[in-house]
Design a protein around this motif. Structure first.
Motif, short mmCIF file in Angstrom:
data_model
loop_
_atom_site.label_atom_id
_atom_site.label_comp_id
_atom_site.label_asym_id
_atom_site.label_seq_id
_atom_site.Cartn_x
_atom_site.Cartn_y
_atom_site.Cartn_z
N LEU A 139 43.23 35.64 34.58
CA LEU A 139 44.58 36.22 34.48
C LEU A 139 44.87 36.74 32.54
O LEU A 139 44.79 37.84 32.35
CB LEU A 139 45.39 35.25 34.77
CG LEU A 139 46.92 36.00 34.65
CD1 LEU A 139 47.29 37.06 35.86
CD2 LEU A 139 47.95 35.32 34.42
N GLY A 140 43.55 35.65 31.62
CA GLY A 140 43.41 36.69 30.24
C GLY A 140 42.74 36.89 29.76
O GLY A 140 43.16 37.88 29.48
N GLY A 141 41.78 37.02 31.51
CA GLY A 141 40.84 38.34 31.14
C GLY A 141 41.02 39.81 31.41
O GLY A 141 40.87 40.38 31.18
N LEU A 142 42.17 39.87 32.91
CA LEU A 142 42.02 40.62 33.41
C LEU A 142 42.97 41.70 32.36
O LEU A 142 43.34 42.71 31.99
CB LEU A 142 42.82 40.35 34.82
CG LEU A 142 42.76 40.43 35.61
CD1 LEU A 142 43.12 39.38 36.76
CD2 LEU A 142 41.33 41.09 35.84
N PHE A 143 44.43 40.70 31.91
CA PHE A 143 45.53 41.82 30.87
C PHE A 143 44.71 41.63 29.54
O PHE A 143 44.42 42.24 28.48
CB PHE A 143 46.54 40.51 30.43
CG PHE A 143 47.59 40.42 31.43
CD1 PHE A 143 47.72 41.75 31.20
CD2 PHE A 143 47.40 39.11 32.03
CE1 PHE A 143 49.30 41.69 32.65
CE2 PHE A 143 48.69 38.96 32.80
CZ PHE A 143 49.53 40.20 33.16
N SER A 144 43.51 41.33 29.07
CA SER A 144 42.20 41.29 27.41
C SER A 144 41.48 42.27 28.09
O SER A 144 41.00 43.26 26.97
CB SER A 144 41.20 40.37 27.50
OG SER A 144 42.07 38.94 26.39
N GLY A 145 41.52 43.00 29.00
CA GLY A 145 40.88 44.34 28.91
C GLY A 145 41.55 45.54 29.04
O GLY A 145 40.70 46.69 28.84
N ASN A 146 42.39 45.52 27.90
CA ASN A 146 42.83 47.10 27.20
C ASN A 146 42.15 46.42 25.49
O ASN A 146 43.13 47.77 25.21
CB ASN A 146 45.05 46.62 26.61
CG ASN A 146 44.73 45.49 26.38
OD1 ASN A 146 44.18 44.91 25.83
ND2 ASN A 146 46.59 44.86 25.66
#
Length: 500
Positions: A139-146
């Motif tokens: 989940l952290g990786g998904l949000f860090s995709g910005n």
């Protein structure tokens, strides 16, 4: 801006000198830096490396506490799975965040991603199972995709007159975060037992790895607060919408210049731009050789001298990495602004990429120096230590010169995006390629290193030959940016796109 200047000179070839002199100051005065926005962006950028690296010191202990295996040698598999889940999830979301920012705006995407990263980090510290750890990390990786959206906003709040000052500070956030993150994780894990008087709370005793996650999340929330206060929307589509009423009231003139195209573009249209295509492929190679060097250098230092390494202790490896961090900070703060003001950005990018074959070429010679001064017990003789450390400093210095390509890549993507509305998508594609290379490079290069050493392939140096070849290909590929850069008119690109 260069094509406009050329047209102006051809249209008015006999401008008086006094008029040219009156125009000179306006061209040389740099645009003031938006300090508040830049500080907010740098803080948000700092979150990604801190969150990514803060678990490195304690992840093996965390896995061991879950009692997943009785064999200590299998812990590395689970910890690698946890670490890679972040990179894979980030890879899957980079381009989606970039496209969403063209519709919803840069600011909402940046703030949402940072808040989500903070929440996922807190969930990681409170996890009690492997499934919970993998879910929180993913989940952290998904949000860090910005990250591509942050790059785009940086390009939109700066211009050619002030980016030489802004880019070095921004790109310095990753090496700083890569140092701060492990310090947070190593110092603050098991906080209740280390600091019982200050942090002897029940929740920290039950979740000994929660406190470093909490501190990392607080840094993320500080970035969100700064972003909420200081960041202004920079997406062209949103700014045009906000200014629609004002522009609609203005009388239209026949000789008014055409308004730039701000609509989002699809992937095929963006890749039709040769410069962006060159940055995608060379960015993939840059990320691969850079990540591979970070991994293989530690393995090289740790391995025995007779196996092709340096037989360094943990403290000496840490000293080597500290030297690398100091060299990186020095280059970014003191040399990069001058270089960006003096040299062409595309030529700097090509020069930086051309350093990587020499970086890998230096490593075997370090081992030869260690062999020359090694004693029978495998330790390096004191007489050779000074020469060896000079060689290490030169090698690490070349690697940091090569890593300057990351900074120039940000500028080149901004300069060569097909339209202002495609800047975020262009950044998204380039960052996707870089993240993809970073997701498998550690496994590939470490396996190649072990295969070469164990089977004595090319006297144990097969991995060096392969990496020199790969980095040479990357350097040659980077030269395409010189052929398809600013010299290509936008009309020519439009013709290329219509043929698709």
């Amino acid at each position: 801006m260069a094509p406009d200047d050329d047209v102006h000179d051809e249209a008015d070839p006999f401008l008086p000198d006094c008029h040219a002199e009156s125009q000179a100051p306006s061209k040389t005065l740099p645009t003031p830096l938006p300090v508040g926005q830049l500080a907010a962006l740098c803080t948000v950028r700092l979150v990604d490396p801190i969150v990514f690296t803060q678990l490195f010191p304690y992840v093996n202990d965390f896995i061991n506490d879950l009692n997943l295996t009785n064999d200590p040698s299998h812990i590395g598999f689970y910890s690698g799975l946890v670490e890679s889940s972040f990179a894979v999830s980030q890879l899957c979301s980079i381009y989606l965040w970039a496209k969403l920012s063209d519709v919803a705006g840069r600011k909402p995407v940046i703030l949402t991603g940072t808040v989500g990263t903070a929440i996922a980090t807190l969930a990681f510290g409170l996890s009690n199972s492997l499934a919970g750890i993998l879910f929180a990390r993913g989940l952290g990786g998904l949000f860090s995709g910005n990250i591509a959206v942050i790059h785009s906003m940086l390009g939109e709040i700066t211009d050619s007159s002030n980016q030489a000052r802004a880019i070095p500070f921004y790109t310095l956030m990753w090496p700083i975060g890569s140092v701060v993150g492990p310090l947070i994780g190593g110092t603050l894990s098991h906080a209740a037992s280390k600091y019982p008087r200050l942090l002897g709370y029940a929740i920290l005793e039950k979740h000994p790895y929660f406190f470093p996650c909490l501190v990392s999340a607080i840094i993320a929330f500080v970035g969100v607060l700064l972003g909420f206060v200081f960041l202004r929307e920079t997406a062209p589509s949103k700014r045009n919408r906000n200014n629609a009423k004002c522009t609609s009231r203005k009388p239209s003139l026949d000789n008014e210049p055409p308004v730039p195209e701000h609509r989002p573009m699809n992937l095929k249209e963006v890749l039709a731009c040769p410069a962006i295509s060159a940055l995608v492929s060379s960015g993939f190679m840059l990320s691969f050789v850079y990540t591979s060097f970070d991994v293989v250098f530690v393995l090289f230092c740790y391995s025995a001298v007779h196996s092709g390494g340096l037989a360094f202790s943990d403290s000496k490896i840490g000293l080597s990495l500290a030297i690398a961090g100091c060299l990186s900070s020095t280059l970014q703060l003191f040399f990069m602004p001058y270089l960006l003001r003096t040299f062409d950005c595309a030529e700097m990018y090509v020069f930086s990429m051309s350093m990587w074959p020499f970086v890998y070429f230096c490593l075997p010679f370090l081992n030869l120096i260690a062999r020359w001064g090694s004693a029978e017990d495998g330790n390096v003789d004191a007489r050779v230590v000074a020469i060896l450390w000079v060689g290490i400093a030169i090698t690490l210095g070349l690697s940091k010169i090569g890593s300057l390509a990351y900074s120039t890549s940000i500028i080149l993507v901004k300069e060569h995006a097909p339209t202002p509305g495609a800047l975020s998508q262009s950044n998204g594609i380039v960052q996707f390629a870089m993240c993809f290379a970073r997701s498998f490079a550690p496994f590939l290069v470490s396996s190649l290193f072990a295969l070469s050493i164990d089977n004595r392939l090319l006297w144990g140096y097969l991995w060096v030959v392969v990496m020199i070849s790969v980095s040479s290909i990357g350097g040659i590929d980077a030269r395409r940016i010189l052929l398809h850069g600013k010299k290509q008119p936008r009309e020519e690109w439009q013709m290329t796109r219509r043929r698709l």
